[in-house]
Motif scaffolding. Structure first.
Motif, short mmCIF file in Angstrom:
data_model
loop_
_atom_site.label_atom_id
_atom_site.label_comp_id
_atom_site.label_asym_id
_atom_site.label_seq_id
_atom_site.Cartn_x
_atom_site.Cartn_y
_atom_site.Cartn_z
N VAL A 34 0.83 -1.20 0.00
CA VAL A 34 0.00 0.00 0.00
C VAL A 34 0.87 1.25 0.00
CG1 VAL A 34 -1.80 1.28 1.21
CG2 VAL A 34 -1.83 -1.24 1.22
N ALA A 37 -3.72 5.18 1.31
CA ALA A 37 -5.09 4.71 1.52
C ALA A 37 -5.97 5.89 1.87
CB ALA A 37 -5.14 3.66 2.63
N LEU A 65 -7.41 2.16 -1.76
CA LEU A 65 -5.95 2.15 -1.66
C LEU A 65 -5.31 2.19 -3.03
CD1 LEU A 65 -4.70 -0.94 -2.42
CD2 LEU A 65 -5.96 -1.49 -0.33
N GLY A 93 -7.27 -1.62 4.11
CA GLY A 93 -6.46 -0.60 3.46
C GLY A 93 -5.48 0.13 4.36
#
Length: 340
Positions: A34, A37, A65, A93
């Motif tokens: 990630v 987010a 995300l 996320g």
């Protein structure tokens, strides 16, 4: 990995920043590192236990995300390791790694920062689907957008302008209206200072707005019913005011008004408790094809600088309370994001 964990529904302050195992992708899934987010009103409601979707506790919040693909689950062929994507997820996320459905992965151009990309899993396609698929908005029609300084409102303004609408933006305060103007709004209304109904009718020579995009609800929706044009379309997209409006059917009848419900999640995911029947699976495939086509057009609009994908502020996971306060206090102008 670091992740924000919700152990019990309640205040945002009760979330815990913890070290938990990295999630592994299953069949048809991908693992994503990630990069950013999105912090949304829906995510806040989820933590509070007020959203219609309630994941089993404990869970990691975060529904929008962007990042790069790090692992593929069995059967995945539509994306590759290292690819930059954004996507929506039911949870997970707000962490360093997340698992997502591969079919919902949206490739993003190299010029798009991850923070800006968090606008595309939900906000932009929601505005696109509501205005194009459901309202069938035409070039030259008047679009009134409530909550114009927030993420939902700004994306609706930009999508509306890309579709050729004349946009009236309604928001509270100079900063939010300035953001709406930067997003392309043709007319600005400060609803705390101006008579909203009177200004809309003045700007439209007494006719009213053809399409009204309302993520606020409450009194904004009530006023909308009184400044919508004959045969207008009113789209309730959320209830940030905290009040779900009740609709007097007599106004709909007299003005030939259509109130349109639109839930984007229906188009890119199967929400049933049992596996879909063959007919339902066929319908889902058709809707996902619509989403893919919409995303291609949205990405093209971004490269043409028609979509700004405004990011208001970026916070580390450890500062999640500050990020959510922007949403809670309705002071955010654009999108707030968390980075791990």
């Amino acid at each position: 990995m670091r992740a924000l964990v919700c152990h019990a529904y309640g205040s945002i302050d009760t979330l815990k920043l913890e070290d938990i195992p990295v999630p592994e992708p299953g069949p048809g899934e991908i693992q994503v590192r990630v990069g950013a987010a999105g912090v949304s009103f829906a995510a806040m409601l989820g933590v509070q236990g007020k959203h219609q979707n309630k994941p089993a506790l404990p869970y990691v919040p975060g529904n929008e995300l962007a990042g790069h693909v790090t692992r593929l689950g069995p059967g995945v062929t539509n994306v590759h390791v290292g690819q930059r994507i954004c996507t929506g997820v039911s949870q997970g996320g707000f962490a360093e790694y997340a698992v997502a459905i591969a079919e919902n992965a949206i490739p993003i151009p190299e010029i798009m920062p991850y923070a800006q990309a968090t606008n595309f899993p939900t906000l932009y396609p929601t505005a696109y689907g509501a205005l194009k698929w459901k309202a069938d908005m035409q070039p030259g029609e008047v679009l009134l957008v409530h909550g114009a300084g927030g993420g939902s409102g700004l994306t609706a303004i930009e999508v509306g302008k890309a579709m050729g609408a004349i946009v009236i933006a309604s928001a509270a305060g100079r900063d939010k209206l300035a953001a709406a103007q930067a997003g392309g709004a043709d007319h600005l209304i400060d609803y705390r200072r101006d008579d909203l109904r009177a200004r809309v009718l003045e700007l439209t020579a007494g006719r009213g707005a053809d399409v009204i995009y309302d993520p606020v609800g409450g009194s904004a929706f009530d006023v909308s019913l009184r400044c919508v044009a004959p045969e207008g379309r009113l789209i309730p997209m959320g209830f940030a005011s905290g009040t779900i409006p009740q609709i007097p059917a007599n106004i709909l009848l007299v003005k030939n008004v259509t109130v349109i419900g639109f839930y984007y999640g229906y188009y890119n995911g199967w929400g049933g408790k049992a596996p879909p029947t063959p007919k339902e699976a066929e319908g889902l495939a058709r809707r996902r094809a619509m989403v893919a086509e919409a995303q291609q057009e949205l990405m093209r609009w971004f490269t043409e600088d028609k979509l700004k994908a405004t990011v208001a502020a970026t916070y580390d996971l450890a500062d999640w309370v500050d990020a959510f306060r922007l949403i809670e206090q309705r002071t955010v102008v654009g999108k707030a994001v968390l980075v791990a």
